[in-house]
Motif scaffolding. Structure first.
Motif, PDB file in Angstrom:
ATOM      1  N   ALA A  76       0.835  -1.206   0.000  1.00 39.04           N
ATOM      2  CA  ALA A  76       0.000   0.000   0.000  1.00 39.04           C
ATOM      3  C   ALA A  76       0.870   1.256   0.000  1.00 39.04           C
ATOM      4  N   SER A  77       1.985   1.214   0.708  1.00 42.57           N
ATOM      5  CA  SER A  77       2.902   2.365   0.730  1.00 42.57           C
ATOM      6  C   SER A  77       3.507   2.616  -0.646  1.00 42.57           C
ATOM      7  N   MET A  78       3.838   1.542  -1.355  1.00 45.42           N
ATOM      8  CA  MET A  78       4.374   1.695  -2.709  1.00 45.42           C
ATOM      9  C   MET A  78       3.314   2.285  -3.641  1.00 45.42           C
ATOM     10  N   ALA A  79       2.063   1.876  -3.463  1.00 41.16           N
ATOM     11  CA  ALA A  79       0.979   2.451  -4.273  1.00 41.16           C
ATOM     12  C   ALA A  79       0.841   3.937  -3.993  1.00 41.16           C
ATOM     13  N   GLY A  80       0.928   4.322  -2.714  1.00 39.82           N
ATOM     14  CA  GLY A  80       0.876   5.738  -2.353  1.00 39.82           C
ATOM     15  C   GLY A  80       2.045   6.514  -2.932  1.00 39.82           C
ATOM     16  N   LEU A  81       3.194   5.862  -3.017  1.00 41.77           N
ATOM     17  CA  LEU A  81       4.375   6.510  -3.594  1.00 41.77           C
ATOM     18  C   LEU A  81       4.171   6.795  -5.077  1.00 41.77           C
ATOM     19  N   TYR A  82       3.593   5.838  -5.788  1.00 48.50           N
ATOM     20  CA  TYR A  82       3.302   6.058  -7.208  1.00 48.50           C
ATOM     21  C   TYR A  82       2.270   7.175  -7.382  1.00 48.50           C
TER      22      TYR A  82
ATOM     23  N   VAL B 296       6.224  10.392   3.312  1.00 46.51           N
ATOM     24  CA  VAL B 296       5.557   9.510   4.282  1.00 46.51           C
ATOM     25  C   VAL B 296       5.493   8.078   3.757  1.00 46.51           C
ATOM     26  N   CYS B 297       5.102   7.934   2.490  1.00 46.46           N
ATOM     27  CA  CYS B 297       4.977   6.589   1.917  1.00 46.46           C
ATOM     28  C   CYS B 297       6.342   5.918   1.777  1.00 46.46           C
ATOM     29  N   LEU B 298       7.359   6.690   1.435  1.00 49.27           N
ATOM     30  CA  LEU B 298       8.706   6.126   1.333  1.00 49.27           C
ATOM     31  C   LEU B 298       9.197   5.647   2.691  1.00 49.27           C
ATOM     32  N   ALA B 299       8.922   6.444   3.740  1.00 46.98           N
ATOM     33  CA  ALA B 299       9.318   6.043   5.092  1.00 46.98           C
ATOM     34  C   ALA B 299       8.591   4.765   5.510  1.00 46.98           C
ATOM     35  N   ALA B 300       7.284   4.691   5.190  1.00 50.25           N
ATOM     36  CA  ALA B 300       6.508   3.500   5.549  1.00 50.25           C
ATOM     37  C   ALA B 300       6.995   2.283   4.772  1.00 50.25           C
ATOM     38  N   ALA B 301       7.314   2.475   3.489  1.00 49.78           N
ATOM     39  CA  ALA B 301       7.794   1.360   2.672  1.00 49.78           C
ATOM     40  C   ALA B 301       9.151   0.877   3.155  1.00 49.78           C
ATOM     41  N   THR B 302      10.016   1.797   3.542  1.00 52.31           N
ATOM     42  CA  THR B 302      11.344   1.427   4.049  1.00 52.31           C
ATOM     43  C   THR B 302      11.229   0.666   5.365  1.00 52.31           C
ATOM     44  N   ALA B 303      10.324   1.120   6.227  1.00 49.70           N
ATOM     45  CA  ALA B 303      10.159   0.490   7.538  1.00 49.70           C
ATOM     46  C   ALA B 303       9.554  -0.909   7.437  1.00 49.70           C
ATOM     47  N   THR B 304       8.784  -1.174   6.396  1.00 52.99           N
ATOM     48  CA  THR B 304       8.097  -2.469   6.279  1.00 52.99           C
ATOM     49  C   THR B 304       8.699  -3.361   5.191  1.00 52.99           C
TER      50      THR B 304
ATOM     51  N   LEU C  74      -5.321  -0.749   0.257  1.00 53.83           N
ATOM     52  CA  LEU C  74      -4.959  -0.013  -0.961  1.00 53.83           C
ATOM     53  C   LEU C  74      -5.950   1.102  -1.249  1.00 53.83           C
ATOM     54  N   TRP C  75      -7.242   0.777  -1.190  1.00 55.76           N
ATOM     55  CA  TRP C  75      -8.230   1.804  -1.520  1.00 55.76           C
ATOM     56  C   TRP C  75      -8.307   2.893  -0.451  1.00 55.76           C
ATOM     57  N   VAL C  76      -8.053   2.545   0.804  1.00 53.27           N
ATOM     58  CA  VAL C  76      -8.025   3.569   1.855  1.00 53.27           C
ATOM     59  C   VAL C  76      -6.840   4.499   1.646  1.00 53.27           C
TER      60      VAL C  76
END
Length: 484
Positions: free
Chosen positions: A13-19, A52-60, A79-81
């Protein structure tokens, strides 16, 4: 639930937010080109969401959990949220003065391709913001087709597609099966969008209008750059072009892929296509004849507008070429009932969907025949394929849940102070992801801006429920889902 499953869902979901944050730079560039100050809003939103999304993706980041039903259910909801919340940020910060409830409503309406709007004065709205609405719907359309072709068949809550019928591998290896066709899907989706935009431009739209309306046509989303929707374009050629492309967008993309890539003409024999096309033809002709007799409209013009609005409602696009609530009670009742129907499975359309109607008809017919011949074996078939009892039960469960949630949504909306007409039509138009409802408030000549925040939040929940096929959301409410 296993921690690895949650971590994998958050990472994806974080990667989707990054895109999506990268996509915000497109309307930023448009606003910068037109010297609109909102380019700063999209730039700030892009870098903030991206960080924010990059930080979340890195952490997970780490070894992903094996794909399972629990991961699938959690992922589609998350994903939809994430897309809805991140998509709302530019609306909230832009110069239109939307509050958070309005911004979230507009964003959810976009990514679920519902097309209901709280924005008035679209004709003079900033170009970047108009493009962002259309781009969100177009991206949402991609996600919806992927959901219908890839995830829902695996989760057994929807997505009865040609892929499912062709190979049992789909049940066990959905990603490998889907990967064979993913490039063809993007080529078809982008190609149809570009073709639609070019035709819109040739037939009289401005380049900006053509691009925006092509994206929301193929996504069956219905966002327009004008308050009058398609009524702003007094051209029969444009109306028929939109009708054709909306109808194509309501077809299963699995069928379009098999037809385009492999030349499989037999793929067009999918029973849901016959049901879908038959409903469109019958309802369009019925309304056209009604208009010809009751309003002395020429049959050609009556058919033009009836076909456009019937296809728009059945495919859950939500464009309107005119205020069809003035066509008389017969037309209003038909279009209200069409709100429930939807297009085909594996398309960008919402609603109950044609394949479920085919299975319900087959189940009822087989049940009645067994009453006459008690000892006969009457399997329910979808074309030449026998429909498993589990699939039949899932279809009936979905329809029962659909009607029940529509009723509960109507009651909840009425409790916020809305009149009965607005509450009933608002509930189903959000659940079916259609857009406009019935009546002077949220009908094709109105919008949702006058509704209170509680009503808007109810509609937000209904839009997400409808987009994710209801059962994929309700399963998260079961305590058993979260147990190890």
């Amino acid at each position: 639930m296993h921690a690895q499953t949650i971590r994998s869902a958050v990472f994806i979901a974080s990667m989707a937010g990054l895109y999506l944050s990268a996509a915000m730079l497109v309307p930023a560039a448009v606003d910068f080109y037109f010297d609109n100050p909102d380019w700063r809003v999209f730039t700030v939103s892009s870098f903030s969401v991206g960080a924010v999304c990059l930080a979340a993706a890195t952490a997970t980041r780490g070894a992903n959990a094996p794909f399972s039903r629990r991961l699938g259910f959690l992922l589609v909801n998350l994903l939809w949220v994430v897309l809805s919340v991140t998509g709302a940020i530019p609306f909230y910060l832009a110069s239109l003065g939307l509050d958070m409830a309005d911004a979230l409503f507009e964003s959810v309406s976009a990514v679920t391709t519902t097309g209901a709007t709280v924005i008035s004065g679209l004709d003079s709205a900033p170009p970047g913001l108009l493009l962002w609405r259309s781009l969100l719907q177009w991206i949402g359309g991609i996600g919806i087709v992927a959901l219908g072709l890839l995830v829902l068949p695996f989760l057994k809550v929807g997505g009865f597609t040609v892929f499912k019928m062709e190979s049992s591998d789909t049940s066990e290896k959905p990603f490998e099966r889907f990967a064979v066709f993913v490039r063809a899907f993007f080529a078809i989706y982008i190609g149809l969008t570009l073709t639609c935009a070019i035709l819109y431009k040739i037939l009289g739209m401005s380049g900006f209008d053509a691009i925006n309306h092509a994206m929301t046509t193929m996504a069956t989303g219905g966002f327009s750059t004008h308050d009058a929707s398609f009524g702003a374009f007094q051209s029969a050629g444009l109306v028929w072009t939109a009708t054709i492309f909306m109808a194509i967008a309501g077809l299963p993309f699995s069928v379009l892929i098999l037809f385009a890539v492999r030349g499989r003409l037999d793929a067009l024999r999918d029973p849901q296509i016959y049901a879908y096309a038959g409903l469109v033809v019958v309802l369009s002709l019925t309304i056209a004849l009604s208009l010809r007799l009751s309003q002395d409209e020429s049959f050609g013009m009556a058919l033009t507008h009836s076909a456009f609005n019937v296809v728009s409602v059945i495919t859950t696009t939500g464009f309107a070429s005119t205020d069809y609530t003035k066509w008389g009670p017969l037309a209003v009742v038909i279009l209200f009932m069409a709100t429930f129907l939807g297009g085909c499975s594996g398309s960008t359309a919402g609603g109950i969907k044609a394949y479920r109607l085919v299975i319900i008809y087959g189940s009822i017919r087989a049940g009645l025949m067994r009453l006459i011949y008690p000892n006969s074996v009457r399997p329910v078939r979808y074309g030449s394929v026998a429909v498993e009892p589990d699939m039949q039960r899932t279809v009936f469960l979905f329809v029962c849940a659909y009607v029940g949630i529509w009723a509960l949504g109507s009651i909840a909306l009425a409790a916020t102070g809305l009149d009965v007409e607005t509450a009933i039509s608002g509930s189903i138009t959000a659940l079916a992801n259609v857009g406009p409802g019935i009546g002077p408030v949220i009908g094709p000549a109105g919008n949702f801006s006058s509704l209170g925040d509680p009503a808007k939040m109810i509609l937000v929940f209904l839009m997400l429920l409808g987009r994710l096929e209801i059962l994929a959301v309700l399963v998260l409410l079961l305590p058993a889902f979260w147990r190890e």
